[in-house]
Design an enzyme around this catalytic site. Structure first.
Site, PDB file in Angstrom:
ATOM      1  N   HIS A 163      69.632  41.691  26.880  1.00 54.99           N
ATOM      2  CA  HIS A 163      70.892  40.964  27.100  1.00 54.99           C
ATOM      3  C   HIS A 163      71.534  40.426  25.819  1.00 54.99           C
ATOM      4  CE1 HIS A 163      70.201  41.629  31.218  1.00 54.99           C
ATOM      5  NE2 HIS A 163      69.557  40.529  31.540  1.00 54.99           N
ATOM      6  N   HIS A 193      75.960  38.143  35.021  1.00 54.38           N
ATOM      7  CA  HIS A 193      74.595  37.954  35.521  1.00 54.38           C
ATOM      8  C   HIS A 193      74.528  36.906  36.644  1.00 54.38           C
ATOM      9  CE1 HIS A 193      70.243  38.011  35.294  1.00 54.38           C
ATOM     10  NE2 HIS A 193      70.288  38.915  34.329  1.00 54.38           N
ATOM     11  N   GLU A 235      73.946  43.633  38.872  1.00 54.10           N
ATOM     12  CA  GLU A 235      74.609  43.711  37.568  1.00 54.10           C
ATOM     13  C   GLU A 235      75.176  45.111  37.380  1.00 54.10           C
ATOM     14  OE1 GLU A 235      71.506  42.383  34.719  1.00 54.10           O
ATOM     15  OE2 GLU A 235      70.589  41.561  36.509  1.00 54.10           O
TER      16      GLU A 235
HETATM   17  C1  BGC Z   1      66.581  41.723  33.910  1.00 52.36           C
HETATM   18  C2  BGC Z   1      65.264  41.033  34.155  1.00 52.36           C
HETATM   19  C3  BGC Z   1      65.309  39.728  33.432  1.00 52.36           C
HETATM   20  C4  BGC Z   1      66.475  38.935  33.904  1.00 52.36           C
HETATM   21  C5  BGC Z   1      66.608  37.692  33.097  1.00 52.36           C
HETATM   22  C6  BGC Z   1      67.666  40.883  34.461  1.00 52.36           C
HETATM   23  O1  BGC Z   1      68.886  41.477  34.221  1.00 52.36           O
HETATM   24  O2  BGC Z   1      66.598  42.998  34.459  1.00 52.36           O
HETATM   25  O3  BGC Z   1      64.183  41.787  33.720  1.00 52.36           O
HETATM   26  O4  BGC Z   1      64.131  39.023  33.567  1.00 52.36           O
HETATM   27  O5  BGC Z   1      67.650  39.653  33.768  1.00 52.36           O
HETATM   28  O6  BGC Z   1      66.833  36.615  33.856  1.00 52.36           O
END
Ligand code: BGC
Length: 374
Positions: free
Chosen positions: A136, A208, A339
């Protein structure tokens, strides 16, 4: 006779002008926006914009991380409830381990293997922040920066702008990103992303938001019924990096082609759902997923222009976050994310759709979350 005809015509003209003026009037009043200072970050003030439509649906957005702080929608019994995870106060979002609640994610959403990728023969290293991988956007992704916010004319949209500098978190090129959040009269949140760069770079933007459509009444999403219009998914290794294969969902717990309770096969998936689905879609904006929560009757549909969907079942939520809304304990599987994005690790996976953005090109992504009841 002629006089009557002229009079009638005049009436029609006046009536049309009147109706047009009324429609302008109602569309102006349809959404209201209230601004409130909710704290400071790096010496600058953080503002929450609360958009409310005529149906009473409310959406909160802050300029820190472009975070969606609340989505208050009606249940089938007429009551209103917040379907998003989040915190009572702004400071909650600054706590260590905040799992990207409601935030805008970039420059590269999802994982990049070992944070390493090559563009035009040059190797780049994105900041590592997750089991030796980059997740991310790295240590300080787009979820942890202040965006410049403006209420757009028409009073139903908030525009957020962020300039990500050349080299930030290991990504090349000055990238100008614009995100516009719009609340519509028919209870949808539209998110439009655009970006441009002055050096070839990689880009993958998403939001998210974590949803629990019971609005706090159910402690898990096991009874939420999910459909994902995808006949393939991208399997991952132990650190959640795709192997590169596209595998049929048919006959596996990953099959959501027909609506299915999330709890049905969840324990058959090691670690829980945290995968990218390869959407069955052509170019353009299309409905690709929906979720139904039978007790509240809330129904969410997701439409996107993107080729992939990361469905994450909140596997790492462990009840330790503090200052949560109404003190709700966000335990494992309390909420889910949908997402919309390009596939994880695309810069290293030549079989996946490209995430390269070159100078002179414009990146676009549009996603719409629509709420109703049934
Ligand atoms: C990911 C997870 C991650 C989370 C973080 C998601 O988009 O796929 O693996 O732990 O985001 O909060």
């Amino acid at each position: 006779m002629k006089k009557n005809l002229v009079a009638n015509l005049m009436n029609v003209v006046f009536l049309s002008i009147f109706l047009f003026a009324c429609s302008l009037g109602t569309s102006k009043q349809a959404i209201s926006i209230v601004q409130q200072n909710v704290g400071t970050y790096e010496g600058k003030s953080v503002t929450e914009y609360t958009l409310t439509n005529a149906a009473g649906m409310q959406v909160g957005i802050i300029n820190y991380g472009g975070i969606l702080t609340k989505i208050i929608t009606q249940a089938k019994d007429g009551s209103y409830g917040d379907v998003l995870t989040g915190y009572e106060k702004f400071d909650g979002y600054l706590q260590k381990g905040n799992p990207y609640f409601g935030a805008l994610i970039g420059r590269y959403a999802n994982r990049l293997a070992k944070g390493t990728y090559t563009i035009e023969g040059i190797e780049y290293k994105a900041a590592l922040n997750n089991n030796g991988q980059s997740l991310h956007g790295g240590l300080k992704g787009f979820d942890k920066v202040l965006w410049e916010a403006t209420v757009l004319p028409g009073d139903s949209s908030i525009q957020l702008i962020y300039l990500s500098k050349d080299g930030e978190e290991g990504y090349p090129g000055n990238l100008k990103v614009e995100v516009v959040y719009t609340l519509t009269a028919n209870n949808a949140i539209k998110i439009q992303y655009t970006a441009s760069t002055d050096k070839t770079t990689v880009i993958n933007l998403t939001n998210h938001a974590y949803f629990n459509l019971s609005a706090g009444k159910s402690p898990t999403i096991y009874d939420h019924i999910l459909q994902i219009k995808a006949s393939k998914f991208t399997p991952v290794d132990t650190v959640l990096i795709p192997t590169g294969a596209l595998v049929d969902v048919k006959g596996t717990p990953m099959d959501f082609t027909s609506p299915k309770k999330i709890g049905l096969d969840l324990d058959k998936v090691v670690g829980g759902y945290d995968h990218n689905w390869v959407l069955n879609k052509a170019d353009g904006l299309q409905e690709i997923a929906n979720v139904y929560e039978p007790n509240s009757g809330r129904y969410l549909t997701v439409a996107t222009t993107e080729p992939g969907l990361q469905f994450y079942s909140g596997n790492f939520l462990d009840g330790t976050l503090t200052g949560t809304k109404k003190g709700i304990v966000y335990n494992k599987h309390y909420a889910l994310t949908l997402e919309t994005q390009h596939f994880p690790d695309s810069p290293n996976q030549h079989g996946f759709p490209s995430t390269i953005l070159k100078p002179g090109e414009t990146y676009h992504q549009t996603t719409v979350y629509s709420f109703s009841t049934k």
